[in-house]
Write a protein that holds these residues in place. Structure first.
Motif, short mmCIF file in Angstrom:
data_model
loop_
_atom_site.label_atom_id
_atom_site.label_comp_id
_atom_site.label_asym_id
_atom_site.label_seq_id
_atom_site.Cartn_x
_atom_site.Cartn_y
_atom_site.Cartn_z
N GLU A 162 9.20 -53.98 25.75
CA GLU A 162 8.30 -53.00 25.16
C GLU A 162 7.25 -52.48 26.13
N ASP A 163 7.14 -53.11 27.29
CA ASP A 163 6.17 -52.67 28.29
C ASP A 163 6.75 -51.62 29.23
N LEU A 164 8.04 -51.32 29.11
CA LEU A 164 8.69 -50.37 30.01
C LEU A 164 9.32 -49.23 29.22
N ARG A 165 9.35 -48.03 29.85
CA ARG A 165 10.01 -46.89 29.24
C ARG A 165 10.82 -46.13 30.29
N LEU A 166 11.98 -45.70 29.88
CA LEU A 166 12.85 -44.89 30.73
C LEU A 166 12.59 -43.42 30.43
N ILE A 167 12.26 -42.65 31.46
CA ILE A 167 11.96 -41.23 31.30
C ILE A 167 13.10 -40.41 31.89
N LEU A 168 13.65 -39.50 31.09
CA LEU A 168 14.73 -38.62 31.53
C LEU A 168 14.30 -37.16 31.33
N TYR A 169 14.60 -36.31 32.32
CA TYR A 169 14.36 -34.88 32.18
C TYR A 169 15.71 -34.19 31.97
N THR A 170 15.92 -33.70 30.75
CA THR A 170 17.19 -33.07 30.42
C THR A 170 17.00 -31.56 30.29
N THR A 171 18.09 -30.82 30.51
CA THR A 171 18.06 -29.36 30.38
C THR A 171 19.26 -28.90 29.56
N GLU A 172 19.17 -27.70 29.05
CA GLU A 172 20.27 -27.11 28.29
C GLU A 172 21.43 -26.83 29.25
N PRO A 173 22.63 -27.34 28.97
CA PRO A 173 23.78 -27.10 29.86
C PRO A 173 24.01 -25.61 30.09
N GLY A 174 24.17 -25.23 31.33
CA GLY A 174 24.42 -23.84 31.67
C GLY A 174 23.19 -22.97 31.75
N SER A 175 22.04 -23.52 31.45
CA SER A 175 20.81 -22.73 31.46
C SER A 175 20.29 -22.54 32.89
N ALA A 176 19.29 -21.67 33.02
CA ALA A 176 18.67 -21.47 34.33
C ALA A 176 18.02 -22.75 34.83
N ALA A 177 17.46 -23.53 33.91
CA ALA A 177 16.83 -24.80 34.30
C ALA A 177 17.87 -25.80 34.80
N HIS A 178 19.03 -25.80 34.14
CA HIS A 178 20.12 -26.68 34.56
C HIS A 178 20.56 -26.32 35.98
N GLN A 179 20.68 -25.01 36.24
CA GLN A 179 21.07 -24.56 37.56
C GLN A 179 20.01 -24.91 38.61
N ALA A 180 18.74 -24.81 38.22
CA ALA A 180 17.66 -25.13 39.15
C ALA A 180 17.71 -26.60 39.55
N LEU A 181 18.01 -27.49 38.58
CA LEU A 181 18.13 -28.91 38.92
C LEU A 181 19.32 -29.15 39.84
N ARG A 182 20.40 -28.41 39.63
CA ARG A 182 21.56 -28.55 40.52
C ARG A 182 21.22 -28.11 41.94
N GLU A 183 20.44 -27.04 42.03
CA GLU A 183 20.02 -26.59 43.35
C GLU A 183 19.12 -27.63 44.01
N LEU A 184 18.23 -28.22 43.21
CA LEU A 184 17.34 -29.24 43.75
C LEU A 184 18.13 -30.47 44.21
N ARG A 185 19.20 -30.76 43.50
CA ARG A 185 20.01 -31.92 43.85
C ARG A 185 20.64 -31.76 45.24
N GLN A 186 20.88 -30.53 45.66
CA GLN A 186 21.47 -30.31 46.98
C GLN A 186 20.59 -30.86 48.10
N PHE A 187 19.27 -30.88 47.83
CA PHE A 187 18.36 -31.45 48.83
C PHE A 187 18.58 -32.95 48.96
N THR A 188 18.93 -33.62 47.86
CA THR A 188 19.17 -35.06 47.92
C THR A 188 20.48 -35.35 48.64
N LEU A 189 21.47 -34.44 48.52
CA LEU A 189 22.75 -34.66 49.17
C LEU A 189 22.70 -34.40 50.66
N SER A 190 21.80 -33.49 51.05
CA SER A 190 21.72 -33.13 52.47
C SER A 190 20.79 -34.02 53.27
N SER A 191 19.99 -34.84 52.56
CA SER A 191 19.02 -35.69 53.27
C SER A 191 19.66 -36.98 53.75
#
Length: 276
Positions: free
Chosen positions: A247-276
């Motif tokens: 009860e002292d811990l919480r898992l936080i997730l940021y979800t987006t609507e599939p196919g939305s502009a926000a979803h695409q933005a997260l995919r673009e951001l993920r490319q930085f993690t793959l290239s690092s």
């Protein structure tokens, strides 16, 4: 039992309830907002002297029956009722043992490659995170362990705070302080919570003003718009998940609507993690 906090909480909740809310006559002009002490005592079925002693921080240890009556009289919500019981030393649930983030949760976060995910404790310390969350929230990997607290960021770190869209920052700040106060009632002897509150009261007038409201509300699912310098504004749903038996811990997730502009933005951001 925390008599001082209990007294302040009762006074703040009494000031919030109007006679009309509880079907009482207004009784003409009132010098202070909310119900009179005598009205609360009447609604709760107790003597005015007993209630006054509770508000003055010198009352006896209230029974669960008394606390339930006060919760009804003051029209407390579920989170506020739990907080009332915690302050009175009559916790409705016993907090379980605390410690490190379970290995299974760490593995889960690692496998969530397209969702920013992290774990916070009751004082908003970020304990573990996946690469996408690290980028979204501001290069967490480069920060020291002493610089991973969401409350401190929100009130003292403009580089982090400015990532939350202006019109939503106030709501998020208010909700975070209300959630922290609930944690303070649930874990009254936690030195980490006590130290954080004392620090923020001394350094942030905005935090002090929100803390003085005595608002209590657990953090739950909510919308959040985040401005990221690389991919722009991302509209997300922030999922706040309880971890079983922790009860002292919480898992936080940021979800987006599939196919939305926000979803695409997260995919673009993920490319930085793959290239690092």
């Amino acid at each position: 039992m925390n008599r001082t906090e209990l007294a302040e909480f009762l006074r703040s909740r009494r000031a919030r309830v109007t006679p009309q809310d509880v079907a009482l006559p207004s009784g003409g002009q009132r010098r202070t907002p909310g119900l009179r002490r005598q009205e609360v005592a009447q609604l709760a079925g107790m003597s005015i002297d007993y209630y006054i002693r509770l508000e003055q921080g010198r009352g006896p240890h209230p029974s669960r029956q008394v606390l339930n009556a006060l919760a009804r009289a003051l029209m407390l919500g579920h989170d506020e009722r739990v907080h009332l019981f915690n302050l009175a030393g009559q916790a409705l649930e016993t907090p379980r043992m605390r410690g490190d983030v379970p290995a299974g949760v760490r593995h889960l976060i690692a496998f969530l490659e397209e969702l920013p995910a992290y774990v916070v404790d009751v004082k908003y310390e970020i304990l573990v995170w996946n690469p996408l969350a690290g980028l979204l929230l501001g290069d967490l990997d480069s920060r020291s362990r002493d610089d991973l607290n969401v409350i401190r960021w929100l009130f003292r770190d403009p580089d982090i705070a400015e990532r939350i869209i202006d019109e939503e920052r106030g709501r998020f700040a208010r909700g975070s302080v209300a959630d922290l106060r609930a944690a303070a009632g649930r874990y009254p002897d936690d030195p980490g919570i006590q130290a954080l509150v004392a620090e923020m009261l001394a350094l942030s007038p905005e935090f002090a003003e929100l803390w003085a409201r005595h608002e209590v509300q657990l953090r739950r699912e909510h919308r959040k718009r985040i401005s990221h310098p690389a991919v722009g504004v991302i509209e997300t749903t922030c999922q706040v998940l309880s971890i079983p038996d922790r009860e002292d811990l919480r898992l936080i997730l940021y979800t987006t609507e599939p196919g939305s502009a926000a979803h695409q933005a997260l995919r673009e951001l993920r490319q930085f993690t793959l290239s690092s």
